[in-house]
Enzyme design. Structure first.
Site, mmCIF file in Angstrom:
data_model
loop_
_atom_site.group_PDB
_atom_site.id
_atom_site.type_symbol
_atom_site.label_atom_id
_atom_site.label_comp_id
_atom_site.label_asym_id
_atom_site.label_seq_id
_atom_site.Cartn_x
_atom_site.Cartn_y
_atom_site.Cartn_z
ATOM 1 N N HIS A 1 -50.565 -15.358 28.794
ATOM 2 C CA HIS A 1 -49.433 -16.254 28.562
ATOM 3 C C HIS A 1 -49.825 -17.671 28.939
ATOM 4 O O HIS A 1 -50.716 -17.887 29.755
ATOM 5 C CB HIS A 1 -48.206 -15.819 29.372
ATOM 6 C CG HIS A 1 -48.470 -15.736 30.833
ATOM 7 N ND1 HIS A 1 -49.125 -14.676 31.416
ATOM 8 C CD2 HIS A 1 -48.203 -16.598 31.841
ATOM 9 C CE1 HIS A 1 -49.229 -14.881 32.718
ATOM 10 N NE2 HIS A 1 -48.688 -16.045 32.993
ATOM 11 N N HIS B 1 -48.284 -21.488 30.099
ATOM 12 C CA HIS B 1 -47.120 -22.167 30.692
ATOM 13 C C HIS B 1 -46.954 -23.564 30.082
ATOM 14 O O HIS B 1 -47.934 -24.297 29.979
ATOM 15 C CB HIS B 1 -47.321 -22.406 32.193
ATOM 16 C CG HIS B 1 -47.485 -21.164 33.020
ATOM 17 N ND1 HIS B 1 -46.522 -20.739 33.900
ATOM 18 C CD2 HIS B 1 -48.496 -20.272 33.126
ATOM 19 C CE1 HIS B 1 -46.934 -19.637 34.521
ATOM 20 N NE2 HIS B 1 -48.134 -19.334 34.058
HETATM 21 P P1 AMP Z 1 -49.038 -16.367 36.149
HETATM 22 O O1 AMP Z 1 -49.193 -16.711 37.584
HETATM 23 O O2 AMP Z 1 -49.696 -17.371 35.249
HETATM 24 O O3 AMP Z 1 -49.457 -14.940 35.842
HETATM 25 O O4 AMP Z 1 -47.498 -16.517 35.849
HETATM 26 C C1 AMP Z 1 -46.608 -15.477 35.705
HETATM 27 C C2 AMP Z 1 -45.254 -16.111 35.542
HETATM 28 O O5 AMP Z 1 -44.356 -15.140 35.033
HETATM 29 C C3 AMP Z 1 -44.661 -16.630 36.838
HETATM 30 O O6 AMP Z 1 -44.417 -18.042 36.730
HETATM 31 C C4 AMP Z 1 -43.363 -15.848 36.990
HETATM 32 O O7 AMP Z 1 -42.312 -16.613 37.506
HETATM 33 C C5 AMP Z 1 -43.095 -15.398 35.566
HETATM 34 N N1 AMP Z 1 -42.313 -14.188 35.443
HETATM 35 C C6 AMP Z 1 -42.500 -13.010 36.085
HETATM 36 N N2 AMP Z 1 -41.590 -12.101 35.691
HETATM 37 C C7 AMP Z 1 -40.822 -12.706 34.757
HETATM 38 C C8 AMP Z 1 -39.690 -12.301 33.979
HETATM 39 N N3 AMP Z 1 -39.175 -11.068 34.075
HETATM 40 N N4 AMP Z 1 -39.141 -13.199 33.123
HETATM 41 C C9 AMP Z 1 -39.645 -14.450 33.028
HETATM 42 N N5 AMP Z 1 -40.700 -14.888 33.733
HETATM 43 C C10 AMP Z 1 -41.272 -14.039 34.594
#
Ligand code: AMP
Ligand code: ZN
Length: 136
Positions: free
Chosen positions: A98, A100
């Site tokens: 993903h 950001h």
């Molecule tokens: P990363 O550290 O790049 O793997 O980011 C994962 C992101 O996913 C974090 O910013 C979390 O806040 C976000 N996240 C985790 N669970 C969910 C969810 N159910 N819906 C939306 N965002 C989420």
């Protein structure tokens, strides 16, 4: 597979969707750095960008641009960060690729560049550049 983003894509978990096409879904991050913090997620499960076919890597930037423009205009932010965390050392917590898009404001407290280094000298810099080039 116990993957939170696969579950969101399959509508087994709720999310706040802001964009969807055949290949990608964009949702609001549940714990935003600033309001409007968005995640662009390929619908197919890949661990991160290194695991994604080249066509996905190309197509995702069209969506990054479209969403970035929409976020900037809608939220009147001063700037954006467009980031992908790769592996644990890169801060990745959800191991479904993903990207950001984070709205930024001149007066927000979020800091990405807390501990930057300097190269010992120009030669050290050149050696690193050559090392990377050998793998291209
Ligand atoms: P990363 O550290 O790049 O793997 O980011 C994962 C992101 O996913 C974090 O910013 C979390 O806040 C976000 N996240 C985790 N669970 C969910 C969810 N159910 N819906 C939306 N965002 C989420
Ligand atoms: Zn997944």
């Amino acid at each position: 597979m116990d993957c939170i983003f696969c579950k969101i894509i399959n509508n087994e978990l709720p999310s706040c969707k802001i964009y969807e096409d055949e290949e990608f879904l964009a949702i609001l991050d549940i714990m935003p750095i600033n309001y409007g913090h968005t995640l662009i997620i390929p619908k197919a499960h890949f661990k991160h960008i290194l695991d994604m076919p080249e066509s996905y890597a190309e197509n995702i930037y069209k969506i990054v641009k479209k969403l970035s423009q929409a976020i900037k205009e809608a939220l009147k932010c001063d700037g954006l960060n467009i980031i992908q965390n790769v592996e644990k050392a890169g801060g990745q917590e959800v191991f479904h690729s993903h990207l950001h898009i984070i709205p930024r404001y001149l007066d927000d407290a979020f800091k990405l560049n807390l501990s930057k280094k300097r190269y010992e000298n120009n030669n050290a810099m050149q050696i690193v550049a050559e090392k990377i080039s050998q793998y291209l």
